[in-house]
Scaffold this active site. Structure first.
Site, PDB file in Angstrom:
ATOM      1  N   ASP A 108      -6.763   1.098  12.434  1.00 16.71           N
ATOM      2  CA  ASP A 108      -7.952   0.347  12.008  1.00 16.71           C
ATOM      3  C   ASP A 108      -8.927   0.122  13.154  1.00 16.71           C
ATOM      4  O   ASP A 108     -10.113  -0.090  12.945  1.00 16.71           O
ATOM      5  CB  ASP A 108      -7.551  -0.995  11.398  1.00 16.71           C
ATOM      6  N   GLN A 149       0.835  -1.213   0.000  1.00 15.62           N
ATOM      7  CA  GLN A 149       0.000   0.000   0.000  1.00 15.62           C
ATOM      8  C   GLN A 149       0.868   1.261   0.000  1.00 15.62           C
ATOM      9  O   GLN A 149       0.469   2.292  -0.531  1.00 15.62           O
ATOM     10  CB  GLN A 149      -0.925   0.018   1.222  1.00 15.62           C
TER      11      GLN A 149
HETATM   12  O1  MRU Z   1      -5.309  -3.575   4.711  1.00 13.41           O
HETATM   13  P1  MRU Z   1      -5.602  -2.124   4.524  1.00 13.41           P
HETATM   14  O2  MRU Z   1      -4.904  -1.518   3.359  1.00 13.41           O
HETATM   15  O3  MRU Z   1      -7.080  -1.833   4.552  1.00 13.41           O
HETATM   16  O4  MRU Z   1      -4.980  -1.450   5.823  1.00 13.41           O
HETATM   17  C1  MRU Z   1      -5.095  -0.067   5.978  1.00 13.41           C
HETATM   18  C2  MRU Z   1      -4.420   0.456   7.183  1.00 13.41           C
HETATM   19  O5  MRU Z   1      -3.876  -0.265   7.980  1.00 13.41           O
HETATM   20  C3  MRU Z   1      -4.531   1.925   7.399  1.00 13.41           C
HETATM   21  O6  MRU Z   1      -3.414   2.409   8.098  1.00 13.41           O
HETATM   22  C4  MRU Z   1      -5.782   2.229   8.237  1.00 13.41           C
HETATM   23  O7  MRU Z   1      -6.895   1.584   7.706  1.00 13.41           O
HETATM   24  C5  MRU Z   1      -6.056   3.683   8.302  1.00 13.41           C
HETATM   25  S1  MRU Z   1      -6.540   4.345   6.743  1.00 13.41           S
HETATM   26  C6  MRU Z   1      -6.859   5.991   6.984  1.00 13.41           C
END
Ligand code: MRU
Length: 341
Positions: A229, A188
């Site tokens: 999250d 990401q």
């Molecule tokens: O697996 P993902 O890409 O959904 O994980 C995203 C994250 O861990 C982010 O840091 C979190 O969701 C915050 S997004 C503003």
């Protein structure tokens, strides 16, 4: 200084998403016409990032109500499918609960539900903008900031959380520089944060995740800001795998470590981080990143999508209601009571 892209947008009766599985190779869209499409898009990570998932879930529940056509049981089944599409980001459950509560109040009036889904999106953007203002106080001129995963406009309903704070500091002329972790195994950071940083014209450098320790030890990083999250009542933070390791290194070398998230990411009912369900993802993400085999297929794989950072390692949690600092439990309780910090 607003983005000219939207991770999610409801138009012509469908939810249109930037397909985040394909960026940065191509900017393509994925259209969700049914609640099942929304659940698939969340679980397959067409869309990802806790607040963006919450925004999509709102429209998913609206579509579920349209499909159920007054059949409460069918509606509930569709809602629980959306609710279980990913387990860790509490914004998902938060949005589904908010929408189903609304459905109860309005007798499943779909026009009312669509309004509510729009409201979730608008509120998220407003919370992000507020967080960017509040978070400005932790960034000084010429700071070098390290971030992890993607927390920008792609991960939210617009603007971003941690990356939103970073963008504001850049647009305010603070002459900041950013190091972005590539964020294995889904990249990401490399695919999405780097894409946003380049578009915003922010001076930035992409690093393999494991280079962060050396940069922090060598005094090259002024602060770390990343997302969340799920935040529990005592201030523990679940975030993308690798966050915990960064927090330990920051603590060791005295580097400030901030998480940024809207209060919709706080799970007030959960006492501490050990109860947070951590999503385990497919072996192929590690063995075959981007479809290319990089390890023997027979090898066993451990692939948790998130880890939990204990509140003892966190300098502060930046929210739209202020910065939560120790004692985290007392200050989170104040937020629950409706106070701003
Ligand atoms: O697996 P993902 O890409 O959904 O994980 C995203 C994250 O861990 C982010 O840091 C979190 O969701 C915050 S997004 C503003």
């Amino acid at each position: 200084m607003d983005e000219n892209f939207k991770a999610l947008e409801f138009r012509d009766g469908a939810l249109v998403l930037i397909d985040q599985r394909i960026l940065p190779t191509r900017l393509e869209y994925f259209t969700c016409r049914t609640s099942e499409d929304v659940a698939f898009a969340i679980s397959d990570m067409v869309v990802r990032g806790a607040p963006a998932i919450g925004g999509c879930a709102g429209y998913g529940v609206y579509l579920a109500a349209c499909e159920a056509n007054g059949d409460r049981r069918a509606f509930e089944e569709k809602c629980s499918r959306i609710r279980s599409s990913r387990p860790t980001a509490v914004n998902l459950m938060w949005a589904v609960d908010r929408m189903t509560r609304k459905a109860g109040e309005c007798g499943m009036d779909t026009a009312v539900l669509l309004e509510e889904a729009h409201r979730i999106v608008d509120e998220d953007v407003a919370m992000n903008k507020k967080m960017a203002e509040i978070g400005a106080s932790v960034i000084r001129r010429n700071d070098v900031i390290l971030t992890h995963c993607n927390t920008g406009a792609l991960a939210t309903c617009g603007w971003g959380t941690a990356l939103g704070i970073i963008k504001k500091a850049h647009y305010d002329g603070k002459n900041i520089r950013v190091y972005a972790d590539e964020t294995r195994p889904r990249f990401q950071g490399a695919r999405l944060t780097a894409w946003e940083l380049v578009r915003a014209g922010i001076p930035s450098t992409l690093i393999p995740d494991s280079a962060a320790a050396t940069l922090i030890r060598d005094g090259m990083i002024d602060l770390v800001i990343l997302g969340a999250d799920r935040i529990t009542a005592n201030g523990d933070v679940a975030n993308k795998l690798g966050t915990f390791a960064l927090s330990v290194i920051c603590k060791q070398y005295g580097v400030p470590f901030y998480s940024a998230a809207p209060t919709s990411t706080i799970d007030f009912e959960m006492k501490d981080g050990k109860d947070i369900p951590i999503e385990q993802r497919d072996k192929d993400e590690v063995v075959r990143p981007g479809g290319v085999l990089v390890a023997p297929e027979e090898i066993g794989v451990y692939n948790p999508a998130f880890d939990v950072t204990p509140h003892q390692n966190i300098t502060g949690i930046i929210t739209e209601k202020g910065i939560i600092r120790p004692p985290f439990d007392l200050n989170i309780e104040r937020i629950r009571q409706g106070e701003t910090l």
